[in-house]
Design a protein around this motif. Structure first.
Motif, PDB file in Angstrom:
ATOM      1  N   VAL A  47       1.633 -13.657  11.398  1.00 10.75           N
ATOM      2  CA  VAL A  47       0.468 -13.479  10.530  1.00 10.75           C
ATOM      3  C   VAL A  47       0.731 -12.403   9.477  1.00 10.75           C
ATOM      4  O   VAL A  47       1.545 -11.510   9.670  1.00 10.75           O
ATOM      5  CB  VAL A  47      -0.803 -13.114  11.338  1.00 10.75           C
ATOM      6  CG1 VAL A  47      -1.221 -14.259  12.218  1.00 10.75           C
ATOM      7  CG2 VAL A  47      -0.601 -11.859  12.152  1.00 10.75           C
ATOM      8  N   GLU A  48       0.029 -12.536   8.398  1.00  9.02           N
ATOM      9  CA  GLU A  48       0.037 -11.540   7.334  1.00  9.02           C
ATOM     10  C   GLU A  48      -1.147 -10.607   7.568  1.00  9.02           C
ATOM     11  O   GLU A  48      -2.098 -10.958   8.266  1.00  9.02           O
ATOM     12  CB  GLU A  48      -0.117 -12.231   5.972  1.00  9.02           C
ATOM     13  CG  GLU A  48       0.956 -13.251   5.664  1.00  9.02           C
ATOM     14  CD  GLU A  48       2.324 -12.633   5.471  1.00  9.02           C
ATOM     15  OE1 GLU A  48       2.395 -11.512   4.931  1.00  9.02           O
ATOM     16  OE2 GLU A  48       3.310 -13.261   5.872  1.00  9.02           O
ATOM     17  N   GLU A  49      -1.117  -9.455   6.951  1.00 13.05           N
ATOM     18  CA  GLU A  49      -2.220  -8.510   7.091  1.00 13.05           C
ATOM     19  C   GLU A  49      -3.554  -9.139   6.681  1.00 13.05           C
ATOM     20  O   GLU A  49      -4.585  -8.897   7.295  1.00 13.05           O
ATOM     21  CB  GLU A  49      -1.939  -7.257   6.248  1.00 13.05           C
ATOM     22  CG  GLU A  49      -2.900  -6.142   6.545  1.00 13.05           C
ATOM     23  CD  GLU A  49      -2.501  -4.841   5.862  1.00 13.05           C
ATOM     24  OE1 GLU A  49      -3.432  -4.101   5.504  1.00 13.05           O
ATOM     25  OE2 GLU A  49      -1.302  -4.576   5.697  1.00 13.05           O
ATOM     26  N   SER A  50      -3.524 -10.008   5.672  1.00 13.73           N
ATOM     27  CA  SER A  50      -4.748 -10.650   5.175  1.00 13.73           C
ATOM     28  C   SER A  50      -5.341 -11.660   6.172  1.00 13.73           C
ATOM     29  O   SER A  50      -6.483 -12.072   6.031  1.00 13.73           O
ATOM     30  CB  SER A  50      -4.489 -11.345   3.843  1.00 13.73           C
ATOM     31  OG  SER A  50      -3.504 -12.360   3.998  1.00 13.73           O
ATOM     32  N   ASP A  51      -4.559 -12.060   7.182  1.00 16.02           N
ATOM     33  CA  ASP A  51      -5.047 -12.999   8.198  1.00 16.02           C
ATOM     34  C   ASP A  51      -5.906 -12.321   9.253  1.00 16.02           C
ATOM     35  O   ASP A  51      -6.638 -12.996   9.982  1.00 16.02           O
ATOM     36  CB  ASP A  51      -3.870 -13.686   8.911  1.00 16.02           C
ATOM     37  CG  ASP A  51      -3.048 -14.551   7.984  1.00 16.02           C
ATOM     38  OD1 ASP A  51      -3.634 -15.192   7.097  1.00 16.02           O
ATOM     39  OD2 ASP A  51      -1.809 -14.567   8.145  1.00 16.02           O
ATOM     40  N   TYR A  52      -5.813 -10.991   9.353  1.00 15.56           N
ATOM     41  CA  TYR A  52      -6.559 -10.268  10.377  1.00 15.56           C
ATOM     42  C   TYR A  52      -8.041 -10.171  10.031  1.00 15.56           C
ATOM     43  O   TYR A  52      -8.410 -10.033   8.867  1.00 15.56           O
ATOM     44  CB  TYR A  52      -6.000  -8.853  10.582  1.00 15.56           C
ATOM     45  CG  TYR A  52      -4.764  -8.839  11.442  1.00 15.56           C
ATOM     46  CD1 TYR A  52      -4.867  -8.895  12.824  1.00 15.56           C
ATOM     47  CD2 TYR A  52      -3.503  -8.787  10.880  1.00 15.56           C
ATOM     48  CE1 TYR A  52      -3.748  -8.889  13.633  1.00 15.56           C
ATOM     49  CE2 TYR A  52      -2.365  -8.786  11.670  1.00 15.56           C
ATOM     50  CZ  TYR A  52      -2.502  -8.836  13.043  1.00 15.56           C
ATOM     51  OH  TYR A  52      -1.385  -8.836  13.839  1.00 15.56           O
ATOM     52  N   LYS A  53      -8.872 -10.235  11.057  1.00 14.05           N
ATOM     53  CA  LYS A  53     -10.320 -10.097  10.932  1.00 14.05           C
ATOM     54  C   LYS A  53     -10.795  -9.114  11.991  1.00 14.05           C
ATOM     55  O   LYS A  53     -10.223  -9.041  13.082  1.00 14.05           O
ATOM     56  CB  LYS A  53     -11.031 -11.444  11.142  1.00 14.05           C
ATOM     57  CG  LYS A  53     -10.548 -12.558  10.232  1.00 14.05           C
ATOM     58  CD  LYS A  53     -10.854 -12.268   8.782  1.00 14.05           C
ATOM     59  CE  LYS A  53     -10.339 -13.380   7.895  1.00 14.05           C
ATOM     60  NZ  LYS A  53     -10.192 -13.009   6.518  1.00 14.05           N
ATOM     61  N   VAL A  54     -11.844  -8.378  11.683  1.00 11.18           N
ATOM     62  CA  VAL A  54     -12.456  -7.462  12.646  1.00 11.18           C
ATOM     63  C   VAL A  54     -13.759  -8.095  13.113  1.00 11.18           C
ATOM     64  O   VAL A  54     -14.604  -8.464  12.297  1.00 11.18           O
ATOM     65  CB  VAL A  54     -12.735  -6.079  12.011  1.00 11.18           C
ATOM     66  CG1 VAL A  54     -13.424  -5.164  13.011  1.00 11.18           C
ATOM     67  CG2 VAL A  54     -11.440  -5.458  11.512  1.00 11.18           C
ATOM     68  N   ILE A  55     -13.872  -8.254  14.428  1.00 13.14           N
ATOM     69  CA  ILE A  55     -15.088  -8.808  15.025  1.00 13.14           C
ATOM     70  C   ILE A  55     -15.464  -7.948  16.227  1.00 13.14           C
ATOM     71  O   ILE A  55     -14.750  -7.000  16.564  1.00 13.14           O
ATOM     72  CB  ILE A  55     -14.927 -10.293  15.429  1.00 13.14           C
ATOM     73  CG1 ILE A  55     -13.877 -10.457  16.537  1.00 13.14           C
ATOM     74  CG2 ILE A  55     -14.568 -11.153  14.218  1.00 13.14           C
ATOM     75  CD1 ILE A  55     -13.822 -11.859  17.118  1.00 13.14           C
ATOM     76  N   SER A  56     -16.536  -8.289  16.895  1.00 14.64           N
ATOM     77  CA  SER A  56     -16.959  -7.510  18.065  1.00 14.64           C
ATOM     78  C   SER A  56     -16.314  -8.049  19.341  1.00 14.64           C
ATOM     79  O   SER A  56     -15.888  -9.206  19.408  1.00 14.64           O
ATOM     80  CB  SER A  56     -18.482  -7.545  18.209  1.00 14.64           C
ATOM     81  OG  SER A  56     -18.899  -8.824  18.640  1.00 14.64           O
TER      82      SER A  56
END
Length: 95
Positions: A47-56
């Motif tokens: 994955v690229e950094e832009s693929d990361y998401k922050v969720i709960s």
């Protein structure tokens, strides 16, 4: 000995990827980072950094309830499995 439940805060921020969120990929790797205590729930895909998401934490557990088996995994460890619905293997993160 009292077991620690690191998943006790449903609002805790965790990292995952857009591929996990849109259910393209299953979670096969889980990291509990030593330096900041952050959890990371990803697949085998690079994955690229832009693929990361922050969720709960609550959102990630809604995606895969099997992750509950890792609630006592201490910081500095990671877990992996070859496919969903298989038990995770836990190892120390080698720096």
């Amino acid at each position: 000995m009292k077991l620690i439940n690191y998943f006790s805060d449903p609002t805790e921020a965790v990292l995952t990827t857009s591929f996990v969120l849109n259910k393209t990929d299953q979670i096969t790797r889980v990291y509990h980072h030593q330096e900041d205590g952050m959890w990371e729930f990803i697949s085998e895909r690079a994955v690229e950094e832009s693929d990361y998401k922050v969720i709960s934490m609550e959102e990630i557990l809604n995606i895969d309830e099997g992750l509950l088996s890792l609630s006592d995994m201490e910081p500095g460890f990671f877990a992996y499995r070859k496919e969903p619905n298989v038990a995770f293997e836990i190892k120390i993160i080698e720096e």
